[in-house]
Design a protein around this motif. Structure first.
Motif, PDB file in Angstrom:
ATOM      1  N   ILE A  23       8.451 -27.772  67.683  1.00  0.00           N
ATOM      2  CA  ILE A  23       9.717 -27.367  67.051  1.00  0.00           C
ATOM      3  C   ILE A  23      10.615 -28.583  66.774  1.00  0.00           C
ATOM      4  O   ILE A  23      11.106 -28.746  65.647  1.00  0.00           O
ATOM      5  CB  ILE A  23      10.432 -26.283  67.898  1.00  0.00           C
ATOM      6  N   PRO A  24      10.801 -29.482  67.748  1.00  0.00           N
ATOM      7  CA  PRO A  24      11.600 -30.669  67.407  1.00  0.00           C
ATOM      8  C   PRO A  24      10.972 -31.506  66.292  1.00  0.00           C
ATOM      9  O   PRO A  24      11.693 -32.067  65.460  1.00  0.00           O
ATOM     10  CB  PRO A  24      11.637 -31.461  68.724  1.00  0.00           C
ATOM     11  N   VAL A  25       9.627 -31.585  66.293  1.00  0.00           N
ATOM     12  CA  VAL A  25       8.979 -32.352  65.222  1.00  0.00           C
ATOM     13  C   VAL A  25       9.278 -31.713  63.864  1.00  0.00           C
ATOM     14  O   VAL A  25       9.590 -32.400  62.882  1.00  0.00           O
ATOM     15  CB  VAL A  25       7.455 -32.446  65.469  1.00  0.00           C
ATOM     16  N   THR A  26       9.207 -30.397  63.827  1.00  0.00           N
ATOM     17  CA  THR A  26       9.521 -29.682  62.575  1.00  0.00           C
ATOM     18  C   THR A  26      10.968 -29.934  62.167  1.00  0.00           C
ATOM     19  O   THR A  26      11.263 -30.120  60.981  1.00  0.00           O
ATOM     20  CB  THR A  26       9.314 -28.170  62.771  1.00  0.00           C
ATOM     21  N   TRP A  27      11.833 -29.942  63.136  1.00  0.00           N
ATOM     22  CA  TRP A  27      13.251 -30.184  62.830  1.00  0.00           C
ATOM     23  C   TRP A  27      13.455 -31.614  62.328  1.00  0.00           C
ATOM     24  O   TRP A  27      14.311 -31.863  61.478  1.00  0.00           O
ATOM     25  CB  TRP A  27      14.104 -29.942  64.062  1.00  0.00           C
ATOM     26  N   LEU A  28      12.669 -32.547  62.893  1.00  0.00           N
ATOM     27  CA  LEU A  28      12.752 -33.934  62.397  1.00  0.00           C
ATOM     28  C   LEU A  28      12.429 -33.978  60.906  1.00  0.00           C
ATOM     29  O   LEU A  28      13.144 -34.604  60.120  1.00  0.00           O
ATOM     30  CB  LEU A  28      11.740 -34.818  63.129  1.00  0.00           C
ATOM     31  N   VAL A  29      11.351 -33.306  60.563  1.00  0.00           N
ATOM     32  CA  VAL A  29      10.934 -33.284  59.152  1.00  0.00           C
ATOM     33  C   VAL A  29      12.019 -32.610  58.312  1.00  0.00           C
ATOM     34  O   VAL A  29      12.404 -33.096  57.241  1.00  0.00           O
ATOM     35  CB  VAL A  29       9.582 -32.551  58.992  1.00  0.00           C
ATOM     36  N   LEU A  30      12.517 -31.503  58.826  1.00  0.00           N
ATOM     37  CA  LEU A  30      13.524 -30.729  58.087  1.00  0.00           C
ATOM     38  C   LEU A  30      14.793 -31.564  57.864  1.00  0.00           C
ATOM     39  O   LEU A  30      15.336 -31.610  56.746  1.00  0.00           O
ATOM     40  CB  LEU A  30      13.859 -29.465  58.882  1.00  0.00           C
TER      41      LEU A  30
END
Lengths: 344, 505
Positions: free
Chosen positions: B59-66
């Protein structure tokens, strides 16, 4: 907003990158309603100057105002009056042309797309990333013309375009300068190709190594410069006289031609070719060419004075050595006209 | 606002794949997390913890991308962006990005966590404070630094490299700080100062970029922050600040209990951790009211050993150092935990020495008790928590939204037998310790309370028992001194092979 006489004014505007001076101290004025052609070779400093004017770069020194506002204050609503398109601008390529235009619309209270889409033959449902370069420039230009800006700044948008697209863009631009509603637009267009802006520019400034060689009204410039051919007995001129730098008159016999030791300062590139003498006259509009030729070439049989292209004028100045190659001491300011160089 | 909404709609339309992935992962978190609250699945006990851990990474990785894609849709670095010569206002643009984060990060996370709290028997509406605190931590530790890094980079690759570089830089700074200042102390208010610095600087860099696009300055600010924090740690007069914190001498008197029953008599080498020997001394705090306790975080130990056959005289002063001791009222001694450098200990371990101990303490007092009938179904307790009796284990399983902010004392009746075959009820007590809040995806903080009776044994809690819950509050801060005229330290050093525990509270 009160009307502004000069759309762009700069004073001692300078930009340096480390030890490299990309723009030498420059003072410039572009009158409102003008089509100002900013020409110069690649790397001459055109883009740097434009980006300072658009508040993309901060100047190292000097000041500049655009539509009466200091460039440093050009943010937000100021760009409702200014349209800027550059050849290497990063556009939202994921959008279709329609999305791009629709997205821009709410930013501008004066948005009126009218028949621009038809006029420029834009494919509305194609993504920007799938457009050719010419079509991309047309889409970008449409997004600027639609809000009828008071100032349109175009940085090398014509480079590499096919003539048809270029003419379409130019036609669209010229329409902006002749519009009857609102203030006619001032246009600044930069190009490294003198020929492509010559047809529609009202003013021209030539930037060379970060320094203006001249800025002048186009009509005055072209009126002043003439490619002069002086013929002597025994010479047959070609039916059509090519530009001075390429003309090689046929020589049919010898003639007693003495080149003047001190020709007028307004004569550039004076040279003899067989039985003819060629030069470029830098003040053909104000000086008496006939009298000058008669004084220096008493044996002259005929004089031909042809208008010159912008490219020819610049080459004449460059070849005659009247183009300064070193920075002007103490900065420099008023942008010198060709006449100034011619009189040195 | 109109411009923010307009840009927000464009971002939402452009970034829908990233949004979809982020929401799907939060949905998966909603499905997996409740499985980790109860007893693990006997067939695949590893499955849900593994999935939960995987999601907490993804989830944090996805948020980084986002965040990167969001900010880089209108990049602030460079001179070719078309939008910088359009009528964007910086606050309209920044507002759009924040609106996007609220809509697709904060709001979905809030909903998922609210559902998880409800599932755990906690009332989400009573957890407003913990929610705000959790989002505050999330913003300060993750969102804000990532936004600031995205604002000073132009592409995702550069952003990702910057994140990696920042992680390496932080680890290096922390390592150097630990090396240079190994006796790092929890200095009063220092956490607030460092926290403010770590929030204010990325925020300043972000605002600077959006308002003026001063990339070089913003980058310099971000790079300087950990270094400034590190210098701040080095320059802080820790001992002075701690001494000031405990300047008041509390009207309490500590005494050492020399009862041999509390000594360690088993042979063996003392346990040495990081060059220090751990001592546990039985002490009694006189004057401490019942329903009170002392929590000690800092201590000064002064040791004097006279010259003799064992060697020359020894004098040692620790200065303010850390300890974690909880001292209770009453005649029974509490364990006071101290450390001594191993070389000092070895020189005096078998000869009587004089110890002078100054404790920096916080005095806690139990507040008004709330009597609640314990049930097998979740029932609310003070501090927004909820508990249930586990009749099988005889313990009280409690949950709090995010963390338990205050220590809670529990007293009531318990049985020494089982709930199905109970013995007569006997007074028993237990407690729920306060925990340090950390940013969490799982909003349910679980604690188990085992009950003990005064006759030194454990007891079982059964449904129907009446329990008194009292939330502790701080009533005083100051110092307490304990003088020990003669003590042989080897009798109180903890051993590597754990001896039977002395009978202390």
């Amino acid at each position: 907003m009160p009307p502004v006489l000069a759309a762009i004014e700069t004073a001692q505007l300078t930009k340096s990158y480390g030890n490299t001076q990309a723009l030498q101290p420059t003072t410039l004025g572009v009158p409102a309603g003008a089509v100002f052609a900013l020409v110069g070779h690649n790397g001459a400093g055109k883009t740097t100057l434009i980006k300072i004017l658009m508040n993309i770069f901060a100047p190292t020194a000097g000041t500049a105002t655009v539509l009466g506002q200091p460039t440093a204050a050009l943010t937000g609503a100021a760009f409702e009056r200014i349209g800027y398109v550059s050849e290497n601008q990063d556009l939202p390529l994921w959008m279709t042309v329609r999305q791009f235009l629709d997205y821009n619309k709410p930013f501008y209270p004066t948005w009126e797309i009218g028949n621009l889409v038809q006029q420029l033959e834009l494919p509305l449902d194609r993504k920007l990333k799938n457009l050719s370069r010419g079509m991309l420039m047309k889409a970008a230009l449409a997004s600027v013309l639609a809000f009828q800006p008071e100032l349109i700044v175009l940085d090398e948008v014509f480079s590499g375009l096919d003539p048809l697209v270029r003419d379409e863009l130019i036609a669209a631009l010229i329409a902006q300068t002749r519009r009857t509603t609102g203030t006619p637009a001032t246009i600044v267009v930069s190009s490294h190709d003198l020929g492509e802006v010559e047809s529609f520019a009202t003013h021209v400034g030539f930037l060379h190594q970060g320094k203006f060689l001249f800025t002048e009204e186009m009509a005055a410039l072209t009126a002043r410069f003439r490619a002069v051919t002086v013929t002597f007995p025994g010479t047959v001129m070609p039916i059509t006289q090519p530009p001075a730098e390429t003309a090689l008159p046929q020589m049919l016999g010898p003639a007693d031609i003495r080149m003047p030791a001190a020709p007028p300062a307004s004569w550039l590139m004076l040279e003899r070719a067989g039985n003819t003498v060629h030069f470029v006259h830098a003040h053909a509009d104000t000086e008496n060419l006939q009298a000058q030729v008669a004084q220096h070439f008493p044996a002259a049989a005929g004089i031909s004075a042809e208008p010159m292209t912008l490219r020819s004028i610049f080459l004449a100045l460059a070849k005659s050595g009247r183009v300064p190659s070193e920075p002007t001491p103490n900065g420099p300011v008023p942008v010198p006209s060709p006449a100034a160089y011619a009189s040195r | 606002m109109n411009q923010s909404v307009h840009i927000f709609r464009k971002d939402a339309r452009h970034l829908w794949p990233e949004i979809l992935v982020s929401l799907a992962l939060l949905g998966a978190l909603l499905w997996v997390t409740p499985h980790n609250h109860g007893t693990p699945d006997p067939d695949v006990p590893w499955l849900y913890p593994l999935l939960g851990g995987f999601l907490k990474f993804l989830i944090p990785v996805t948020w980084l991308v986002l965040i990167s894609r969001l900010v880089h849709d209108e990049p602030l670095v460079g001179d070719r962006q078309y939008w910088i010569t359009r009528p964007y206002t910086w606050y309209g643009l920044l507002g759009a990005k924040l609106l996007f984060l609220v809509a697709f990060v904060y709001l979905p996370l809030f909903l998922v966590q609210a559902i998880l709290l409800h599932h755990a028997g906690l009332h989400p509406l009573l957890a407003g404070g913990p929610f705000l605190k959790n989002f505050g931590y999330l913003t300060a530790i993750f969102i804000l630094p990532m936004l600031a890094l995205a604002a000073v980079t132009s592409t995702f690759i550069r952003f990702a490299l910057s994140v990696l570089a920042a992680i390496v830089y932080l680890i290096a700074a922390i390592t150097v700080a630990a090396f240079v200042a190994p006796s790092k102390l929890a200095v009063p208010y220092m956490g607030y100062v460092e926290g403010t610095l770590l929030v204010a600087v990325p925020l300043a860099a972000l605002l600077l970029q959006y308002a003026y696009r001063r990339t070089a300055l913003a980058r310099a600010l971000l790079i300087a922050t950990p270094a400034v924090a590190f210098l701040l740690i080095l320059a802080t007069p820790a001992a002075t600040l701690i001494g000031h914190e405990y300047a008041t001498a509390l009207p309490l008197h500590g005494t050492f209990d020399p009862n041999p029953g509390y000594q360690v008599t088993e042979p063996g080498e003392p346990a040495i951790a990081r060059g220090k020997v751990l001592l546990q001394l039985p002490v009694v705090i006189g004057g401490l009211p019942m329903r009170s306790a002392l929590q000690s975080q800092h201590v000064i130990v002064t040791l004097d050993g006279v010259a003799g056959a064992a060697g020359p005289a020894v004098h040692y002063n620790s200065g303010w150092s850390e300890t974690v001791s909880s001292l209770n009222p009453g005649p029974r001694p509490s364990r006071l935990l101290l450390t001594l450098p191993a070389d000092v200990y070895n020189r005096v371990k078998d000869t009587p020495v004089t110890l002078h101990v100054t404790l920096g303490v916080e005095q806690l007092e139990a507040g008004t008790p709330y009597t609640i009938t314990a049930t097998a179904a979740p029932f609310p307790i003070p501090a927004s928590g909820a508990c249930r009796v586990d009749a099988e284990t005889g313990s009280l399983d409690c949950a709090f939204p995010f963390s338990n902010s205050k220590p809670i004392g529990i007293t009531g009746a318990a049985v020494t037998g089982t709930c199905s075959n109970p013995s007569p009820s006997t007074p028993a007590s237990s407690g729920l310790a306060a925990s340090i809040p950390t940013p969490e995806f799982d909003p349910v903080s679980s604690q188990q309370a085992r009950f003990g009776v005064l006759t030194d044994g454990s007891a079982n809690l059964c449904p129907g028992a009446k329990l008194d819950f009292a939330v502790a509050r701080t009533t005083a801060k100051g110092s307490v001194t304990i003088d020990i005229p003669a003590i042989t330290l080897s009798s109180y050093a903890m051993r590597i092979t754990a001896p039977p525990r002395p009978q202390v509270q």
